[in-house]
Design a protein around this motif. Sequence first.
Motif, PDB file in Angstrom:
ATOM      1  N   ASP A  35     -14.681 -13.357 -24.222  1.00  0.00           N
ATOM      2  CA  ASP A  35     -14.488 -14.180 -23.021  1.00  0.00           C
ATOM      3  C   ASP A  35     -13.190 -13.737 -22.351  1.00  0.00           C
ATOM      4  OD1 ASP A  35     -13.880 -16.132 -21.113  1.00  0.00           O
ATOM      5  OD2 ASP A  35     -14.764 -17.740 -22.319  1.00  0.00           O
ATOM      6  N   LYS A  36     -13.324 -12.887 -21.332  1.00  0.00           N
ATOM      7  CA  LYS A  36     -12.146 -12.295 -20.697  1.00  0.00           C
ATOM      8  C   LYS A  36     -11.206 -13.331 -20.101  1.00  0.00           C
ATOM      9  CE  LYS A  36     -13.985  -7.755 -19.896  1.00  0.00           C
ATOM     10  NZ  LYS A  36     -13.468  -6.524 -19.385  1.00  0.00           N
ATOM     11  N   GLY A  37     -11.743 -14.432 -19.599  1.00  0.00           N
ATOM     12  CA  GLY A  37     -10.903 -15.477 -19.037  1.00  0.00           C
ATOM     13  C   GLY A  37     -10.014 -16.110 -20.085  1.00  0.00           C
ATOM     14  N   VAL A  38     -10.594 -16.423 -21.226  1.00  0.00           N
ATOM     15  CA  VAL A  38      -9.834 -17.019 -22.325  1.00  0.00           C
ATOM     16  C   VAL A  38      -8.846 -15.996 -22.883  1.00  0.00           C
ATOM     17  CG1 VAL A  38      -9.983 -17.980 -24.660  1.00  0.00           C
ATOM     18  CG2 VAL A  38     -11.635 -18.665 -22.915  1.00  0.00           C
ATOM     19  N   LYS A  40      -7.370 -13.535 -21.308  1.00  0.00           N
ATOM     20  CA  LYS A  40      -6.235 -13.395 -20.396  1.00  0.00           C
ATOM     21  C   LYS A  40      -5.328 -14.622 -20.475  1.00  0.00           C
ATOM     22  CE  LYS A  40      -4.908 -12.046 -15.748  1.00  0.00           C
ATOM     23  NZ  LYS A  40      -5.409 -11.658 -14.422  1.00  0.00           N
ATOM     24  N   GLU A  41      -5.919 -15.798 -20.584  1.00  0.00           N
ATOM     25  CA  GLU A  41      -5.127 -17.020 -20.705  1.00  0.00           C
ATOM     26  C   GLU A  41      -4.241 -16.974 -21.952  1.00  0.00           C
ATOM     27  OE1 GLU A  41      -5.974 -21.770 -21.342  1.00  0.00           O
ATOM     28  OE2 GLU A  41      -7.510 -20.558 -20.366  1.00  0.00           O
ATOM     29  N   ARG A  42      -4.806 -16.548 -23.058  1.00  0.00           N
ATOM     30  CA  ARG A  42      -4.038 -16.440 -24.298  1.00  0.00           C
ATOM     31  C   ARG A  42      -2.966 -15.366 -24.190  1.00  0.00           C
ATOM     32  NH1 ARG A  42      -8.491 -17.077 -29.194  1.00  0.00           N
ATOM     33  NH2 ARG A  42      -9.249 -19.131 -28.538  1.00  0.00           N
ATOM     34  N   LEU A  43      -3.292 -14.281 -23.519  1.00  0.00           N
ATOM     35  CA  LEU A  43      -2.342 -13.198 -23.317  1.00  0.00           C
ATOM     36  C   LEU A  43      -1.155 -13.668 -22.480  1.00  0.00           C
ATOM     37  CD1 LEU A  43      -2.007 -10.180 -23.931  1.00  0.00           C
ATOM     38  CD2 LEU A  43      -3.129  -9.720 -21.761  1.00  0.00           C
ATOM     39  N   MET A  44      -1.441 -14.401 -21.420  1.00  0.00           N
ATOM     40  CA  MET A  44      -0.373 -14.903 -20.561  1.00  0.00           C
ATOM     41  C   MET A  44       0.486 -15.928 -21.302  1.00  0.00           C
ATOM     42  SD  MET A  44      -0.898 -12.900 -18.179  1.00  0.00           S
ATOM     43  CE  MET A  44       0.483 -13.396 -17.182  1.00  0.00           C
ATOM     44  N   LEU A  45      -0.116 -16.726 -22.146  1.00  0.00           N
ATOM     45  CA  LEU A  45       0.635 -17.682 -22.948  1.00  0.00           C
ATOM     46  C   LEU A  45       1.540 -16.943 -23.939  1.00  0.00           C
ATOM     47  CD1 LEU A  45       1.215 -20.622 -23.627  1.00  0.00           C
ATOM     48  CD2 LEU A  45      -0.728 -20.565 -25.182  1.00  0.00           C
ATOM     49  N   GLY A  65      -9.241  -4.594 -19.275  1.00  0.00           N
ATOM     50  CA  GLY A  65      -9.896  -4.874 -18.004  1.00  0.00           C
ATOM     51  C   GLY A  65      -9.842  -6.321 -17.598  1.00  0.00           C
ATOM     52  N   LEU A  66      -8.671  -6.938 -17.711  1.00  0.00           N
ATOM     53  CA  LEU A  66      -8.536  -8.367 -17.449  1.00  0.00           C
ATOM     54  C   LEU A  66      -7.974  -8.663 -16.061  1.00  0.00           C
ATOM     55  CD1 LEU A  66      -6.991  -9.385 -20.889  1.00  0.00           C
ATOM     56  CD2 LEU A  66      -9.393  -9.454 -20.211  1.00  0.00           C
ATOM     57  N   GLU A  67      -7.892  -7.677 -15.201  1.00  0.00           N
ATOM     58  CA  GLU A  67      -7.294  -7.868 -13.881  1.00  0.00           C
ATOM     59  C   GLU A  67      -7.973  -8.990 -13.106  1.00  0.00           C
ATOM     60  OE1 GLU A  67      -8.304  -4.931 -15.054  1.00  0.00           O
ATOM     61  OE2 GLU A  67      -6.603  -3.559 -14.996  1.00  0.00           O
ATOM     62  N   ALA A  68      -9.279  -9.044 -13.136  1.00  0.00           N
ATOM     63  CA  ALA A  68     -10.030 -10.030 -12.359  1.00  0.00           C
ATOM     64  C   ALA A  68     -10.329 -11.314 -13.128  1.00  0.00           C
ATOM     65  CB  ALA A  68     -11.344  -9.402 -11.875  1.00  0.00           C
ATOM     66  N   ALA A  69      -9.939 -11.358 -14.362  1.00  0.00           N
ATOM     67  CA  ALA A  69     -10.253 -12.532 -15.195  1.00  0.00           C
ATOM     68  C   ALA A  69      -9.395 -13.732 -14.820  1.00  0.00           C
ATOM     69  CB  ALA A  69     -10.044 -12.198 -16.661  1.00  0.00           C
TER      70      ALA A  69
END
Length: 69
Positions: A35-38, A40-45, A65-69
């Motif tokens: 789940d790319k959205g999740v 990316k969220e975890r990565l940003m956290l 490839g999380l640019e658009a997530a």
Amino acid sequence: MQHEAIPSELPRGEFDLSAFAKSAVLGGVLAAADDKGVMKERLMLAYECGHLTEEETRQWVRDYGLEAA
């Protein structure tokens, strides 16, 4: 309840808590790879909490490839 002392034959050495924490956090990021959205969220956290530098975060975003997530 008392615990026994660590047996003397076990190796002793320095422990890098920061590296261990980073490894655990990145394991959580990778666990969301489906789940790319999740992810990316975890990565940003992880970045906000100081486990990753800005450059490391950008590299992860590019690599997965999380640019658009």
